[in-house]
Structures are given as C-alpha cells and as structure tokens.
Motif scaffolding. Structure first.
Motif, PDB file in Angstrom:
ATOM      1  N   SER A   1       0.923  -1.299   0.047  1.00 39.69           N
ATOM      2  CA  SER A   1       0.416   0.060   0.144  1.00 39.69           C
ATOM      3  C   SER A   1       0.964   1.201  -0.159  1.00 39.69           C
ATOM      4  O   SER A   1       1.978   1.458   0.585  1.00 39.69           O
ATOM      5  N   ARG A   2       0.363   2.275  -0.638  1.00 37.39           N
ATOM      6  CA  ARG A   2       0.989   3.514  -0.736  1.00 37.39           C
ATOM      7  C   ARG A   2       0.716   4.481   0.562  1.00 37.39           C
ATOM      8  O   ARG A   2       1.492   5.272   0.692  1.00 37.39           O
ATOM      9  N   LEU A   3      -0.268   4.067   1.123  1.00 35.66           N
ATOM     10  CA  LEU A   3      -0.525   4.666   2.348  1.00 35.66           C
ATOM     11  C   LEU A   3      -0.466   3.899   3.533  1.00 35.66           C
ATOM     12  O   LEU A   3      -0.407   2.746   3.527  1.00 35.66           O
ATOM     13  N   ASP A   4      -0.302   4.344   4.587  1.00 31.23           N
ATOM     14  CA  ASP A   4       0.073   3.665   5.882  1.00 31.23           C
ATOM     15  C   ASP A   4      -1.250   3.405   6.398  1.00 31.23           C
ATOM     16  O   ASP A   4      -2.448   3.892   6.296  1.00 31.23           O
ATOM     17  N   MET A   5      -1.467   1.725   6.768  1.00 27.94           N
ATOM     18  CA  MET A   5      -2.700   1.217   7.046  1.00 27.94           C
ATOM     19  C   MET A   5      -2.748   0.910   8.394  1.00 27.94           C
ATOM     20  O   MET A   5      -1.769   0.367   9.037  1.00 27.94           O
ATOM     21  N   SER A   6      -3.997   1.042   8.934  1.00 24.93           N
ATOM     22  CA  SER A   6      -4.068   0.563  10.370  1.00 24.93           C
ATOM     23  C   SER A   6      -4.632  -0.800  10.476  1.00 24.93           C
ATOM     24  O   SER A   6      -4.698  -1.235  11.641  1.00 24.93           O
ATOM     25  N   GLY A   7      -5.079  -1.351   9.426  1.00 27.61           N
ATOM     26  CA  GLY A   7      -5.386  -2.703   9.704  1.00 27.61           C
ATOM     27  C   GLY A   7      -6.100  -3.393   8.397  1.00 27.61           C
ATOM     28  O   GLY A   7      -5.948  -2.555   7.353  1.00 27.61           O
TER      29      GLY A   7
ATOM     30  N   HIS B   1      -9.129  -1.371   7.237  1.00 26.83           N
ATOM     31  CA  HIS B   1      -8.568   0.031   6.460  1.00 26.83           C
ATOM     32  C   HIS B   1      -8.274  -0.044   5.068  1.00 26.83           C
ATOM     33  O   HIS B   1      -8.770   0.306   4.128  1.00 26.83           O
ATOM     34  N   TYR B   2      -7.454  -1.129   4.882  1.00 26.04           N
ATOM     35  CA  TYR B   2      -6.679  -1.599   3.461  1.00 26.04           C
ATOM     36  C   TYR B   2      -7.999  -2.094   2.469  1.00 26.04           C
ATOM     37  O   TYR B   2      -8.139  -1.649   1.417  1.00 26.04           O
TER      38      TYR B   2
ATOM     39  N   ALA C   1     -11.223  -0.776  -2.235  1.00 26.63           N
ATOM     40  CA  ALA C   1     -12.505  -0.837  -2.829  1.00 26.63           C
ATOM     41  C   ALA C   1     -12.674   0.530  -3.408  1.00 26.63           C
ATOM     42  O   ALA C   1     -13.355   1.005  -4.315  1.00 26.63           O
ATOM     43  N   HIS C   2     -12.188   1.656  -2.488  1.00 27.53           N
ATOM     44  CA  HIS C   2     -12.272   3.128  -3.012  1.00 27.53           C
ATOM     45  C   HIS C   2     -11.299   3.170  -4.228  1.00 27.53           C
ATOM     46  O   HIS C   2     -12.067   3.943  -5.269  1.00 27.53           O
ATOM     47  N   ILE C   3     -10.371   2.713  -4.325  1.00 25.37           N
ATOM     48  CA  ILE C   3      -9.416   3.169  -5.540  1.00 25.37           C
ATOM     49  C   ILE C   3     -10.034   2.181  -6.720  1.00 25.37           C
ATOM     50  O   ILE C   3     -10.113   2.728  -7.920  1.00 25.37           O
ATOM     51  N   PHE C   4     -10.421   0.962  -6.677  1.00 26.63           N
ATOM     52  CA  PHE C   4     -11.188   0.237  -7.911  1.00 26.63           C
ATOM     53  C   PHE C   4     -12.250   1.281  -8.231  1.00 26.63           C
ATOM     54  O   PHE C   4     -12.386   0.937  -9.728  1.00 26.63           O
TER      55      PHE C   4
ATOM     56  N   LEU D   1     -11.076   9.570   7.282  1.00 24.75           N
ATOM     57  CA  LEU D   1     -11.072   9.955   8.484  1.00 24.75           C
ATOM     58  C   LEU D   1      -9.838   9.175   9.129  1.00 24.75           C
ATOM     59  O   LEU D   1      -9.380   9.427  10.233  1.00 24.75           O
ATOM     60  N   TRP D   2      -9.360   7.855   8.605  1.00 22.99           N
ATOM     61  CA  TRP D   2      -8.314   7.328   9.350  1.00 22.99           C
ATOM     62  C   TRP D   2      -6.755   7.721   8.860  1.00 22.99           C
ATOM     63  O   TRP D   2      -6.012   7.169   9.345  1.00 22.99           O
ATOM     64  N   SER D   3      -6.856   8.647   8.009  1.00 24.79           N
ATOM     65  CA  SER D   3      -5.679   9.215   7.361  1.00 24.79           C
ATOM     66  C   SER D   3      -4.951   9.931   8.657  1.00 24.79           C
ATOM     67  O   SER D   3      -3.325   9.917   8.649  1.00 24.79           O
TER      68      SER D   3
END
Length: 222
Positions: free
Chosen positions: A33-39, A42-43, A48-51, A99-101
């Motif tokens: 992932s290009r972003l830090d994930m909390s779990g 979140h991933y 789902a958002h990206i696709f 919000l998780w960012s």
C-alpha cells in the motif's frame, strides 16, 4: 459540455491515472500500500475506494462524447454504471479512508469532496428521471469535476512543490517530507479548481444559450 477533443483528452488521462492508481493494489498485498494502513479493514476499504474510483474516472468522459450521448440506451447504461459502480461506492468508502488518515486537511478536504460527489450524483440522477436533460448535464459536469480530482491533484501537487522548492532547502529529506505534506493540499485544491472550471463552463453555456434565444426572438419579430 466539454468539446469532443477535450472529452477524448480526459478519457486518455483517466485511463493513465487509473492504471497508476490501481497498479499497486492488484496483488491485494497490504504491505504494498502507498498509504499507511491501520489494519485489514482500512486496507479493504482503500482498495474498494480505488478500484471503484477508477471505474468512475474512466466511464465519466464517455458521457460527454456526442456519439455516446446520441445512443440513448448506451448513454443510460454507462451513466448508471458510472454512478452505481463508480461514484456511489467510491464516495462512501472515501469517508472512512479519509478519517483514518490522521491528517486534518485530508479528513476535511476529502470528506467534503465525497459528500459533494454523492449530492451532485444524486441531483444528476434526479434531473434525468425528471427528463430535465439540461439540469442533468450540468450536474453531471459538476459531478465529474469532483471525479477528476484524482487527475488534477497529481498535477497540482508537483506544481506546489516546485513553487516551494526555493524555500525547503537542498536536502532530499525536507523535499520528501514536503511532498507528503502537499498531497492533502493538492487533493483539496484539485476538486475546488475543477468545480470552478465546471461552473464557469456551465454559466458560459447558459449565457450563450440565452443570447442565442434572445437573438432568435428578435429576428422573428423583425
């Protein structure tokens, strides 16, 4: 309404950006992932958002092409896929991802953008159901302006960085940190700039249409 050449340019840009967006997530590997994930949740929401965002980005320009609009069934099918398989799920999943960012600019900027994305999509659909095709076209332009944020933000962020380079020092560390801090700013400015452009085009077309109608009535009376 974008001109045919503009619609094709948007379509090409949309394909390129969509490939860039989805490529790190094709293997469904959280470590990539290009972003830090909390779990895992979140991933999963991010993927789902990206696709679904990619679906909206690619299908959107097709709605502005005259050959597609002339074929009503095709236009309607693409429009429904754009809204139901693209905008709706992508906007809904964007809210928890933002919000998780942990970044206030990202949280505010993207949550507001997601809300506007849903509202303009709903108004576009309602206008079409009422057979208000001018209103439908205008709301779809505003809606795709929000969708095109994914493209515009990737143009604005490097430009913002270039504008600030003289003030961030020569080391790679400060520049890398500055890029991360500018991404939320580029995302927020992206949808604001896009909406301003869309609104300008809508108002210009409305004004030109009014002038043409007035001129036609004047000719008829003479």
């Amino acid at each position: 309404m974008p001109r045919p050449r503009s619609a094709w340019l948007m379509f090409i840009a949309a394909i390129i950006i969509s490939l860039v967006l989805v490529s790190p997530y094709l293997r469904l590997d959280i470590d990539g992932s290009r972003l830090d994930m909390s779990g895992n949740l979140h991933y999963a929401l991010l993927v789902a958002h990206i696709f679904t965002a990619a679906v909206a980005i690619v299908l959107g320009p097709l709605q502005f092409m005259s050959k597609v609009r002339a074929r009503r069934t095709l236009h309607r099918t693409i429009g429904r896929a754009y809204l139901l398989a693209g905008v709706l799920p992508s906007a809904v999943t964007a809210i928890p991802v933002a919000l998780w960012s942990g970044r206030i600019v990202t949280q505010v900027g993207l949550v507001v953008a997601a809300a506007l994305w849903l509202v303009t999509g709903g108004l576009a659909y309602r206008a079409a159901r009422r057979r208000d095709f001018i209103g439908h076209r205008d709301w779809m332009m505003r809606n795709y302006a929000l969708t095109f944020l994914a493209v515009t933000s990737r143009i604005l962020t490097p430009l913002l960085l270039l504008a600030q380079l003289p003030f961030v020092g020569d080391g790679t560390g400060p520049v890398a940190e500055r890029v991360q801090s500018l991404i939320p700013v580029g995302q927020t400015l992206g949808w604001i700039v896009n909406l301003v452009v869309a609104e300008t085009l809508i108002r210009r077309r409305s004004r030109d249409s009014g002038l043409h109608t007035h001129a036609g009535r004047g000719t008829a009376r003479s």
